[in-house]
Design a protein around this motif. Structure first.
Motif, PDB file in Angstrom:
ATOM      1  N   LYS A 194      -1.327  52.804  51.596  1.00  0.00           N
ATOM      2  CA  LYS A 194      -2.396  52.199  50.805  1.00  0.00           C
ATOM      3  C   LYS A 194      -2.832  50.843  51.347  1.00  0.00           C
ATOM      4  CE  LYS A 194      -2.738  55.405  47.613  1.00  0.00           C
ATOM      5  NZ  LYS A 194      -3.980  56.195  47.449  1.00  0.00           N
ATOM      6  N   ASP A 195      -2.135  50.341  52.367  1.00  0.00           N
ATOM      7  CA  ASP A 195      -2.517  49.066  52.973  1.00  0.00           C
ATOM      8  C   ASP A 195      -3.846  49.202  53.708  1.00  0.00           C
ATOM      9  OD1 ASP A 195      -0.191  48.089  51.973  1.00  0.00           O
ATOM     10  OD2 ASP A 195       0.719  47.607  53.897  1.00  0.00           O
ATOM     11  N   GLU A 196      -4.499  48.072  53.887  1.00  0.00           N
ATOM     12  CA  GLU A 196      -5.806  48.042  54.541  1.00  0.00           C
ATOM     13  C   GLU A 196      -5.822  46.958  55.619  1.00  0.00           C
ATOM     14  OE1 GLU A 196      -8.787  47.491  51.531  1.00  0.00           O
ATOM     15  OE2 GLU A 196      -7.901  49.007  50.200  1.00  0.00           O
ATOM     16  N   THR A 197      -6.914  46.905  56.341  1.00  0.00           N
ATOM     17  CA  THR A 197      -7.120  45.840  57.317  1.00  0.00           C
ATOM     18  C   THR A 197      -8.546  45.302  57.170  1.00  0.00           C
ATOM     19  OG1 THR A 197      -7.850  47.409  59.013  1.00  0.00           O
ATOM     20  CG2 THR A 197      -5.522  46.840  58.983  1.00  0.00           C
ATOM     21  N   GLY A 198      -8.783  44.136  57.714  1.00  0.00           N
ATOM     22  CA  GLY A 198     -10.122  43.574  57.672  1.00  0.00           C
ATOM     23  C   GLY A 198     -10.147  42.152  58.188  1.00  0.00           C
ATOM     24  N   ASP A 199     -11.338  41.681  58.493  1.00  0.00           N
ATOM     25  CA  ASP A 199     -11.545  40.326  58.996  1.00  0.00           C
ATOM     26  C   ASP A 199     -11.720  39.392  57.801  1.00  0.00           C
ATOM     27  OD1 ASP A 199     -12.741  37.924  59.959  1.00  0.00           O
ATOM     28  OD2 ASP A 199     -13.310  38.972  61.797  1.00  0.00           O
ATOM     29  N   CYS A 200     -10.732  38.549  57.562  1.00  0.00           N
ATOM     30  CA  CYS A 200     -10.742  37.648  56.396  1.00  0.00           C
ATOM     31  C   CYS A 200     -11.907  36.659  56.461  1.00  0.00           C
ATOM     32  CB  CYS A 200      -9.409  36.912  56.318  1.00  0.00           C
ATOM     33  SG  CYS A 200      -9.214  35.879  54.853  1.00  0.00           S
ATOM     34  N   PHE A 201     -12.228  36.192  57.651  1.00  0.00           N
ATOM     35  CA  PHE A 201     -13.344  35.249  57.814  1.00  0.00           C
ATOM     36  C   PHE A 201     -14.661  35.911  57.413  1.00  0.00           C
ATOM     37  CE2 PHE A 201     -16.774  33.574  60.541  1.00  0.00           C
ATOM     38  CZ  PHE A 201     -16.785  32.261  60.117  1.00  0.00           C
ATOM     39  N   LYS A 202     -14.889  37.133  57.898  1.00  0.00           N
ATOM     40  CA  LYS A 202     -16.114  37.850  57.541  1.00  0.00           C
ATOM     41  C   LYS A 202     -16.164  38.130  56.042  1.00  0.00           C
ATOM     42  CE  LYS A 202     -17.235  40.251  61.867  1.00  0.00           C
ATOM     43  NZ  LYS A 202     -17.509  41.571  62.492  1.00  0.00           N
ATOM     44  N   PHE A 203     -15.029  38.543  55.480  1.00  0.00           N
ATOM     45  CA  PHE A 203     -14.951  38.841  54.056  1.00  0.00           C
ATOM     46  C   PHE A 203     -15.298  37.608  53.225  1.00  0.00           C
ATOM     47  CE2 PHE A 203     -12.479  38.542  50.137  1.00  0.00           C
ATOM     48  CZ  PHE A 203     -12.832  39.707  49.474  1.00  0.00           C
ATOM     49  N   THR A 204     -14.675  36.481  53.551  1.00  0.00           N
ATOM     50  CA  THR A 204     -14.861  35.269  52.756  1.00  0.00           C
ATOM     51  C   THR A 204     -16.296  34.768  52.827  1.00  0.00           C
ATOM     52  OG1 THR A 204     -12.551  34.699  53.210  1.00  0.00           O
ATOM     53  CG2 THR A 204     -13.933  32.972  52.299  1.00  0.00           C
ATOM     54  N   ASN A 205     -16.888  34.817  54.009  1.00  0.00           N
ATOM     55  CA  ASN A 205     -18.276  34.384  54.141  1.00  0.00           C
ATOM     56  C   ASN A 205     -19.231  35.307  53.395  1.00  0.00           C
ATOM     57  OD1 ASN A 205     -19.056  32.046  56.319  1.00  0.00           O
ATOM     58  ND2 ASN A 205     -17.022  32.888  56.679  1.00  0.00           N
ATOM     59  N   ALA A 206     -18.994  36.604  53.481  1.00  0.00           N
ATOM     60  CA  ALA A 206     -19.852  37.552  52.767  1.00  0.00           C
ATOM     61  C   ALA A 206     -19.719  37.372  51.259  1.00  0.00           C
ATOM     62  CB  ALA A 206     -19.496  38.984  53.166  1.00  0.00           C
ATOM     63  N   LEU A 207     -18.496  37.129  50.780  1.00  0.00           N
ATOM     64  CA  LEU A 207     -18.287  36.955  49.347  1.00  0.00           C
ATOM     65  C   LEU A 207     -18.860  35.618  48.873  1.00  0.00           C
ATOM     66  CD1 LEU A 207     -17.143  38.334  46.847  1.00  0.00           C
ATOM     67  CD2 LEU A 207     -14.991  37.128  47.251  1.00  0.00           C
ATOM     68  N   ALA A 208     -18.800  34.608  49.719  1.00  0.00           N
ATOM     69  CA  ALA A 208     -19.402  33.320  49.355  1.00  0.00           C
ATOM     70  C   ALA A 208     -20.903  33.488  49.104  1.00  0.00           C
ATOM     71  CB  ALA A 208     -19.151  32.288  50.450  1.00  0.00           C
ATOM     72  N   ALA A 209     -21.545  34.322  49.914  1.00  0.00           N
ATOM     73  CA  ALA A 209     -22.972  34.586  49.712  1.00  0.00           C
ATOM     74  C   ALA A 209     -23.205  35.297  48.382  1.00  0.00           C
ATOM     75  CB  ALA A 209     -23.513  35.415  50.870  1.00  0.00           C
ATOM     76  N   LYS A 210     -22.332  36.231  48.048  1.00  0.00           N
ATOM     77  CA  LYS A 210     -22.440  36.924  46.753  1.00  0.00           C
ATOM     78  C   LYS A 210     -22.221  35.944  45.602  1.00  0.00           C
ATOM     79  CE  LYS A 210     -22.796  41.143  48.524  1.00  0.00           C
ATOM     80  NZ  LYS A 210     -24.013  41.978  48.369  1.00  0.00           N
ATOM     81  N   ALA A 211     -21.272  35.021  45.783  1.00  0.00           N
ATOM     82  CA  ALA A 211     -20.990  34.031  44.744  1.00  0.00           C
ATOM     83  C   ALA A 211     -22.184  33.102  44.542  1.00  0.00           C
ATOM     84  CB  ALA A 211     -19.742  33.231  45.112  1.00  0.00           C
ATOM     85  N   GLU A 212     -22.815  32.702  45.648  1.00  0.00           N
ATOM     86  CA  GLU A 212     -24.007  31.855  45.541  1.00  0.00           C
ATOM     87  C   GLU A 212     -25.109  32.553  44.762  1.00  0.00           C
ATOM     88  OE1 GLU A 212     -24.624  28.635  48.952  1.00  0.00           O
ATOM     89  OE2 GLU A 212     -24.558  30.658  49.769  1.00  0.00           O
ATOM     90  N   ALA A 213     -25.236  33.862  44.982  1.00  0.00           N
ATOM     91  CA  ALA A 213     -26.241  34.636  44.253  1.00  0.00           C
ATOM     92  C   ALA A 213     -25.966  34.656  42.753  1.00  0.00           C
ATOM     93  CB  ALA A 213     -26.303  36.062  44.793  1.00  0.00           C
ATOM     94  N   LEU A 214     -24.683  34.450  42.384  1.00  0.00           N
ATOM     95  CA  LEU A 214     -24.310  34.383  40.973  1.00  0.00           C
ATOM     96  C   LEU A 214     -24.439  32.964  40.408  1.00  0.00           C
ATOM     97  CD1 LEU A 214     -21.093  36.638  40.866  1.00  0.00           C
ATOM     98  CD2 LEU A 214     -23.386  37.211  40.034  1.00  0.00           C
TER      99      LEU A 214
END
Length: 420
Positions: A194-214
């Motif tokens: 059930k573990d996953e992988t991903g780029d934390c930098f890309k994730f955080t920047n993309a989520l920051a944009a979503k947060a700004e939209a909120l």
């Protein structure tokens, strides 16, 4: 409610997003020019809901002595005349018992599994992309002794209902085909599917944009001078750009959290444990990993991130330093080329980050003795893994709601008096 979050790493940004979703007016303050530019920038890329446990474990003190003489040691200690370092080491050693390990791992698995659910929900609601893969983590054992010692982890996984598979060499190769080229170098593995992988930098920047939209406001390039407290109640934050008022303040500054809280008499047992990584372009895909391999001998994670391999690991206790030692790079290169020589190491990017570690491995989430002041820090090597669940827990606490999971043992209260 007006909430200020200190820190724009993965913990701060996920917290901001959840608090904004809950209807709060949120401001994030960070000294860097953008999100995820410190410890969240180039971590190992693991999202390890199952491969999740404290560094403080039975046998670690003896292993540490042996590692002193290893060329490619997973743990490096550079002693200093530092009271915080000494106190942290003493507390960490006190957690190296079977009883404490079981308690600490149980707490960590509880939060990590909740984060698994929270991350899946987040992907569904935002369609966020970050070089993500859902193919599990394979803990690779080079010796029978390592395989036998994994029994304690298997027991903890089973107790918490976390899926796992103990694999022989053929099973490991079925999961990671490139291992067929080095079959003689390992005896088995433990897969947490059930573990996953991903780029934390890309994730955080993309989520920051979503947060700004909120409606979240981000104040980058802003130095935090202190927390404004009056009568044991938070009033706001003092910065080099002026004072900002708030009903609640969340400290998510990673390893730097204790330095800020010290002025208010809060003893936060978080200390920086430096990790290193290499980011390597893939030139031979059939000799590269499919997901994450944890090389148990060197405690190094080798992760596929799109067309790159991220190699990360080691634990160096040396204070607040970000120097890049040639020997550390050599260890990362040795581990990855020994198992997966499918990348161009000569074109690798070398990086280091300060992981905020608690002595028992469990993060510190929740209120402090100062009204309105909350913590979300101390996640160590698992900030990326635990970020989404931690953010949900934190948002519920700030909003006065009961979190969806048992939060026993997650607050600073587990260390007794937080003040002195």
């Amino acid at each position: 409610m007006k909430v200020i979050i200190l820190g724009a790493g993965v913990i701060g940004v996920t917290s901001a997003y959840q608090l904004a979703k809950a209807g709060h007016e949120v401001t994030v303050i960070d000294r860097q020019p953008g999100p995820a530019l410190e410890t969240s920038f180039a971590n190992a890329g693991e999202v390890s809901f199952g491969y999740c446990g404290p560094w403080a474990a039975p046998g670690i003190p003896m292993k540490a002595i042996k590692w002193i003489f290893m060329e490619h040691a997973p743990l490096i200690l550079r002693p200093k005349l530092d009271r915080a370092m000494l106190s942290w080491l003493v507390r960490m050693l006190a957690n190296c018992t079977s009883e404490r390990y079981a308690i600490n791992k149980g707490r960590m698995l509880r939060l990590a599994d909740y984060s698994r659910i929270a991350l899946a929900d987040l992907r569904a609601e935002t369609a966020i992309e970050y070089d993500e893969r859902m193919k599990g983590t394979l803990q690779l054992f080079r010796s029978q002794q390592q395989l036998d010692a994994s029994a304690k982890d298997v027991k903890a996984l089973a107790a918490d209902g976390i899926p796992y598979e103990v694999l022989d060499p053929n099973g490991c190769i079925a999961v990671e085909p490139a291992l067929a080229h080095v079959r003689e170098k390992f005896v088995g593995g433990l897969l947490t599917p059930k573990d996953e992988t991903g780029d934390c930098f890309k994730f955080t920047n993309a989520l920051a944009a979503k947060a700004e939209a909120l409606g979240v406001r981000f104040l980058y390039g802003t130095e935090i001078k202190g927390i404004d407290v009056e009568g044991r109640k938070v009033k706001g934050v003092v910065t080099d750009r002026g004072n900002f008022s708030a009903d609640s303040v969340v400290v998510a500054l990673g390893s730097y959290s204790p330095l800020l809280l010290r002025a208010h008499g809060i003893k936060l047992p978080v200390y920086p444990v430096k990790g290193y990584s290499l980011t390597i372009p893939i030139v031979e895909p059939t000799r590269a990993p499919e997901s994450t391999i944890m090389d148990e001998t060197f405690k190094i994670a080798i992760t596929r991130l799109g067309d790159r391999i991220r190699v990360g690991g080691m634990a160096e206790i040396s204070g607040y330093t970000n120097d890049l030692g040639a020997r550390r790079r050599s260890t990362l290169e040795h581990s990855v080329t020994d198992l997966f020589p499918g990348g161009d190491v000569g074109k690798a990017t070398f990086w280091s980050g300060l992981r905020p570690m608690t002595p028992d491995g469990t993060p510190i989430i929740g209120p402090t003795p100062i009204s309105g002041l909350f913590l979300n820090t101390g996640h160590g090597t698992l900030g990326w893994t635990m970020s989404t669940g931690s953010a949900r827990v934190l948002a519920d606490m700030v909003g006065g709601k009961r979190p969806e999971i048992d939060t026993g043992g997650l607050s600073i209260a587990r260390y007794g008096s937080a003040q002195g």
